[in-house]
Design an enzyme around this catalytic site. Structure first.
Site, PDB file in Angstrom:
ATOM      1  N   ARG A  51    -106.736  35.010 -28.222  1.00  0.00           N
ATOM      2  CA  ARG A  51    -105.695  35.844 -27.626  1.00  0.00           C
ATOM      3  C   ARG A  51    -106.282  37.075 -26.930  1.00  0.00           C
ATOM      4  O   ARG A  51    -106.004  37.341 -25.769  1.00  0.00           O
ATOM      5  CB  ARG A  51    -104.769  36.301 -28.773  1.00  0.00           C
ATOM      6  N   THR A  52    -107.118  37.797 -27.668  1.00  0.00           N
ATOM      7  CA  THR A  52    -107.691  39.030 -27.121  1.00  0.00           C
ATOM      8  C   THR A  52    -108.623  38.725 -25.953  1.00  0.00           C
ATOM      9  O   THR A  52    -108.633  39.415 -24.939  1.00  0.00           O
ATOM     10  CB  THR A  52    -108.454  39.790 -28.223  1.00  0.00           C
ATOM     11  N   LYS A  80    -129.717  32.594 -33.628  1.00  0.00           N
ATOM     12  CA  LYS A  80    -131.147  32.401 -33.879  1.00  0.00           C
ATOM     13  C   LYS A  80    -131.758  33.635 -34.534  1.00  0.00           C
ATOM     14  O   LYS A  80    -132.966  33.735 -34.670  1.00  0.00           O
ATOM     15  CB  LYS A  80    -131.873  32.132 -32.557  1.00  0.00           C
ATOM     16  N   ARG A 101    -116.222  41.796 -29.289  1.00  0.00           N
ATOM     17  CA  ARG A 101    -115.524  41.580 -30.556  1.00  0.00           C
ATOM     18  C   ARG A 101    -116.589  41.176 -31.561  1.00  0.00           C
ATOM     19  O   ARG A 101    -117.474  40.366 -31.254  1.00  0.00           O
ATOM     20  CB  ARG A 101    -114.533  40.427 -30.366  1.00  0.00           C
ATOM     21  N   HIS A 129    -109.281  48.417 -33.433  1.00  0.00           N
ATOM     22  CA  HIS A 129    -108.895  47.489 -32.378  1.00  0.00           C
ATOM     23  C   HIS A 129    -108.098  48.287 -31.344  1.00  0.00           C
ATOM     24  O   HIS A 129    -106.885  48.127 -31.227  1.00  0.00           O
ATOM     25  CB  HIS A 129    -108.044  46.369 -32.994  1.00  0.00           C
TER      26      HIS A 129
END
Lengths: 315, 151
Positions: A51-52, A80, A101, A129
């Site tokens: 969504r974001t 890695k 994010r 957020h």
């Protein structure tokens, strides 16, 4: 160089918030432009969030920027063992702004310290957020015409709900009255109640969620009550249906009242509520696009004046 | 009398540091923190000395040792309000009350397992919220001084 990153908006003053709201309103009037033509926006999703990510990528695309990035850390070198710092340093060579994010708390702040490229925090664990908060503020402002003196009801999971905590803090200068409606196990944490007291914010705590208890609301901010949050599953069974919004609870509510929800919804708002004039959660998600267009431009140093006098508007 | 005795102990040091006003239950924590066991020069460790201010106190005298700011910060976290005296050529060069600094860089470990500082090779930063509480710059979580783990 001044770092224009947006890691948190909790300490933004009224003036800065109003500036960003005005910017978002400009983008709502004209969402499609070429103002970011030639710019590259990187979206680094170390933790998936469809969504974001879609909202940010749409915002960048609608302003004419190109988008690079990844949607899943499994395909990147962080799997890695590359450090966050190295990934950010590498991407900084390519992009003009980094939207990130991450599942770890404080990741965005740290990223902003290791690069001169502005970072936009698209969520760091359960910490912050800011773009969600910005779109919540814009939705409230747009539907109520003001952020001042509102009765804001927060319902559901107030313990783990990151969005309600951020909203609470960013509203502190607007003289709100909060009503916290939550089961005992998910009530507003002590630190946020203390925050309210220290900032002279009125709040009322209650466990009943009925037609009468929400009659006075300007904003009804719903959140999900999730099973996995409960240590006592019997308690969950007892309360799970007590925080569901039904159409028959809207009989006494104020004309201007709007229902917000950060989405995704599961069952906490019954589907027939969608038909109500008070339902606003899908418009709220759309406001996210305008809010994110504003945030991207702000970190790139593009001013409200430039946006008002923009001759790159399409259509 | 006690004051004289203490003065004698300090005066007897040619070059080095004296940590005074140590709460008696913290003395051996500090001994361990400073890794004094491996120290080659003269070290005096005393406990349960009479103190007008504290009732009883501990004291450590270390010859040839001068603390860095980072070491002093660590001492302050483990044991706030100690007194540090620096001796050079038998003279007191500096006497200071060590209190918890406003900012601690790379001294304290964050207790939050999902804090970025515990998952990335980086320095931790903590701010003093009050004399008993530190706040992580990155995840924002607060910790009580008594629960603190050093890095």
């Amino acid at each position: 160089m001044e770092n224009r990153s947006i890691v948190s908006i909790a300490d933004y003053g009224k003036e800065k918030i109003q500036y960003l709201l005005d910017m978002a309103a400009e983008f709502e009037a004209h969402p499609n432009r070429q103002i970011l033509k030639g710019k590259v926006v990187a979206t680094l999703f170390f933790e998936p969030s469809t969504r974001t990510r879609l909202s940010f990528e749409t915002a960048a695309n609608r302003l004419g920027a190109r988008v690079i990035g990844f949607t899943d850390p499994k395909v990147t070198s962080s799997s890695k063992g590359e450090t966050l710092k190295d990934t950010i340093k590498m991407v900084s060579n390519y992009a003009d702004v980094i939207v990130m994010r991450h599942k770890l708390e404080g990741a965005a702040l740290y990223a902003s310290e290791v690069t001169n490229v502005p970072i936009i925090n698209a969520g760091d664990g359960s910490n912050l957020h800011p773009s969600q908060t910005m779109l919540d503020l814009y939705s409230i402002y747009k539907t109520q015409g003001t952020l001042e003196n509102l009765n804001i009801y927060m319902v559901g999971d107030l313990k783990y709900g990151r969005t309600v905590h951020s909203l609470l803090m960013s509203m502190r200068k607007y003289n709100p009255t909060f009503h916290f409606i939550a089961p005992k196990e998910l009530e507003m944490p002590e630190e946020y109640k203390l925050y309210c007291k220290q900032n002279n914010i009125n709040y009322i705590e209650q466990q009943d969620f009925t037609e009468d208890t929400i009659a006075d609301a300007d904003i009804l901010y719903m959140t999900r009550v999730q099973r996995e949050r409960f240590t006592d599953l019997m308690e969950y069974e007892r309360v799970k249906d007590a925080y569901i919004l039904k159409t028959n609870m809207l009989g006494k509510c104020k004309e201007n009242m709007k229902i917000l929800h950060p989405l995704p919804r599961v069952n906490e708002i019954e589907y027939d509520v969608d038909e109500s004039q008070h339902a606003y959660y899908f418009d709220q998600a759309q406001n996210g696009l305008y809010a994110r267009e504003a945030l991207i431009c702000d970190v790139l140093g593009i001013t409200l004046d430039q946006i008002k006098n923009d001759n790159t508007i399409i259509g | 009398m006690e004051q004289n005795k203490e003065n004698m102990m300090v005066a007897a040091l040619e070059n080095g540091s004296v940590i005074d006003h140590i709460p008696t239950n913290k003395l051996f924590t500090i001994v361990q923190l400073l890794d004094l066991e491996k120290f080659k020069e003269e070290v005096v460790i005393a406990n349960n000395l009479k103190s007008q201010v504290m009732g009883k106190k501990g004291l450590i005298k270390i010859s040839g040792k001068f603390f860095s700011e980072a070491e002093i910060s660590k001492l302050a976290v483990v044991c706030p309000n100690i007194r540090l005296t620096v001796i050079k050529d038998y003279e007191v060069k500096e006497k200071r009350e060590v209190t918890l600094p406003e900012k601690l860089t790379n001294i304290v470990k964050c207790a939050n397992p999902v804090c970025i500082t515990n998952n990335e090779p980086m320095k931790t930063v903590f701010y003093r919220k009050d004399m008993e509480t530190l706040k992580c710059r990155y995840c924002g979580k607060e910790q009580k001084l008594k629960d603190i783990k050093l890095k």
